[in-house]
Write an enzyme that holds these catalytic residues in place. Structure first.
Site, PDB file in Angstrom:
ATOM      1  N   HIS A  41      -7.279 -48.416 -35.582  1.00  0.00           N
ATOM      2  CA  HIS A  41      -5.892 -48.758 -35.204  1.00  0.00           C
ATOM      3  C   HIS A  41      -4.890 -47.782 -35.824  1.00  0.00           C
ATOM      4  CE1 HIS A  41      -7.613 -52.733 -34.063  1.00  0.00           C
ATOM      5  NE2 HIS A  41      -8.329 -52.531 -35.156  1.00  0.00           N
ATOM      6  N   SER A  72       9.644 -21.794 -32.698  1.00  0.00           N
ATOM      7  CA  SER A  72      10.679 -22.331 -31.822  1.00  0.00           C
ATOM      8  C   SER A  72      11.761 -21.277 -31.684  1.00  0.00           C
ATOM      9  CB  SER A  72      11.254 -23.606 -32.434  1.00  0.00           C
ATOM     10  OG  SER A  72      12.585 -23.800 -32.021  1.00  0.00           O
ATOM     11  N   LYS A  78      10.005 -23.920 -37.557  1.00  0.00           N
ATOM     12  CA  LYS A  78       8.934 -24.575 -36.815  1.00  0.00           C
ATOM     13  C   LYS A  78       7.645 -23.762 -36.745  1.00  0.00           C
ATOM     14  CE  LYS A  78       9.028 -27.879 -34.705  1.00  0.00           C
ATOM     15  NZ  LYS A  78       9.553 -28.888 -33.829  1.00  0.00           N
ATOM     16  N   GLU A  95      -1.683 -29.064 -28.126  1.00  0.00           N
ATOM     17  CA  GLU A  95      -0.801 -29.809 -27.209  1.00  0.00           C
ATOM     18  C   GLU A  95      -1.111 -29.463 -25.756  1.00  0.00           C
ATOM     19  OE1 GLU A  95       3.552 -30.286 -28.638  1.00  0.00           O
ATOM     20  OE2 GLU A  95       2.752 -28.518 -29.654  1.00  0.00           O
TER      21      GLU A  95
END
Ligand code: ARG
Length: 465
Positions: free
Chosen positions: A165, A286, A292, A299
């Site tokens: 979980h 970025s 970043k 992804e």
């Protein structure tokens, strides 16, 4: 498509019943050459085998066979060198190559289509194409698995929280966690091999749908192309696309596995988890936020999973309710199939390059595994060792955890007095039991997370490769 001649009226097709030439847009709309030309090599190999079989059966004279062989090899070279002129008017890869052959060698080229149809030809080409793609995919899975093993070997004692979980559950080793993915990719490999073994039957000789009056040796054609045998039923041969669906299904499951690892990499590389670092070369920045370092590769893999599922759905829907045998609908099988193969290969390549370079932040993981009462089960197991039934032990530890939570303490910070007030059998050895190391080492059951057990699992995995 700069190498495809889009003018549709430059070549007349076959001399068929039609008295009007095909409308330009219809020709363009029905053509598949822009995408099926990627099967040119397979198409030529299929034609070479068919020609050799025809020759063997005395259906093709020696000089015709020789001319066909030479012509097809010449065409293969022209295609490889980018010199071949593809034409939309010739609809697909099969007609383009056959037409070019006839232009080159004349009459002999026109004899090649004896006992053959584009329907059995295209089914054969796709199977040959998929066979190669499956081999490539399997070799990339092996490379990824080799990387996982190398990573796991260094981390059988690197402790992290195991989750259920997404809540801290019990400590596990990073090696154990990564080897879970090894298992998934082993099953993927097996599914691809299974798909390959079932598709490995040769449709050539089924012709349009009913077979052919020519005395073809379908067994010879199958053998020449490395198929196990010819397909059994001519109608099924030209209408079956199960193999494409199975391929997309195996790929979908593999992408699902990759997306799970991708998701974990995204989570783990976040500043909030900080379990793992990725080398800069696998990340991107970025354009506005200079701080970043984004995990774009995982992804994208997570995202590309969606399009592969989509392709599986496309093919299932494409084949649904099609009456036997071949229908033009089937031409729609190629783009989803090709994109599935390309996506699988691209994602595997990126992952196989990157995964072995994951750098676990050992101390962060260890600290995280010490939070969230990850060894509470070990406490209960300890009491079971003292003779308590598990359900009673579970209750005692539940009380201990709730006391520790209200005091903002760890379980091992509860005093001996407090612990003994919970149950008289608890002795000072409990503090050792509650350590992450003890928790790991205790799980020596086959398939468990104890360092030696995982080391053995890694050895078995290596032997399986
Ligand atoms: N381009 C077609 C395809 O991809 C080849 C088979 C065409 N056969 C036919 N009878 N129209 O399916």
């Amino acid at each position: 498509m700069n190498d495809t001649n889009s003018s549709t009226n430059s070549v007349t097709l076959v001399g068929n019943r039609m008295t009007e030439s095909v409308d330009d847009y219809v020709a363009e709309f029905t053509a598949s050459i822009t995408f099926d030309k990627r099967m040119a090599d397979q198409d030529i190999n299929g034609s070479l085998a068919h020609a050799q079989m025809l020759h063997n059966q005395k259906l093709l004279a020696d000089d015709d066979y020789q001319a066909i062989k030479d012509g097809l090899e010449e065409i293969r070279n022209e295609i490889r060198e980018g010199k071949f002129q593809w034409s939309v008017a010739l609809e697909d890869v099969h007609m383009n190559i056959e037409h070019a052959l006839t232009q080159k060698i004349g009459l002999a080229g026109k004899r090649l289509h004896t006992g053959r149809s584009r329907n059995d030809q295209v089914a054969t080409d796709i199977k040959l194409y998929l066979r190669d793609e499956i081999d490539h995919i399997i070799s990339e899975i092996l490379r990824l698995q080799t990387g996982i093993i190398a990573l796991a070997e260094n981390h059988t004692e690197t402790i992290m929280p195991g989750f259920t979980h997404l809540q801290t559950a019990q400590p596990v080793s990073f090696a154990h966690h990564m080897m879970a993915y090894f298992e998934m990719f082993s099953r993927d490999k097996a599914r691809f091999l299974d798909c390959k073994s079932r598709l490995n039957e040769c449709p050539l000789g089924a012709a349009a749908l009913a077979g052919t009056p020519f005395p073809l040796d379908r067994h010879l054609t199958a053998e020449l192309l490395g198929f196990d045998k010819p397909t059994e039923n001519s109608l099924d041969s030209v209408s079956d696309r199960d193999f494409a669906i199975e391929f997309c299904s195996a790929t979908s499951i593999m992408m699902m596995h990759m997306s799970r690892l991708a998701e974990e990499m995204v989570l783990w590389t976040s500043i909030q988890f900080n379990f793992v670092s990725l080398p800069d070369k696998f990340c991107t920045g970025s354009s506005i936020m200079p701080q970043k370092k984004n995990p774009d590769v995982p992804e994208l893999i997570r995202g590309k999973t969606g399009r592969v599922y989509g392709h599986l759905m496309s093919l299932l829907t494409l084949m649904k309710s099609q009456p036997l045998a071949y229908n033009k609908d089937n031409q729609e099988d190629k783009e989803p199939l090709f994109d599935t193969a390309d996506t699988a290969k691209g994602c595997l390549r990126a992952f196989a390059d990157m995964v072995p370079h994951m750098e676990p932040n050992v101390n962060v993981m260890l600290r995280a595994s010490m939070e969230g009462y990850a060894t509470a089960t070990d406490f209960a197991d300890y009491l079971v060792g003292k003779g308590l039934p598990f359900r009673d032990a579970y209750k005692v530890v539940g009380t201990a955890v709730s006391m520790a939570v209200s005091n903002k303490q760890g379980l091992a910070e509860l005093s001996m007095d407090v612990l003994q007030s919970l149950h008289e059998s608890i002795g000072p050895e409990i503090y050792q039991v509650l350590t992450q190391d003890a928790s790991l080492s205790a799980r020596r059951v086959y398939g468990g997370t104890a360092p030696e057990t995982v080391a053995e699992a890694i050895q078995r995995a290596k032997a399986k490769m």
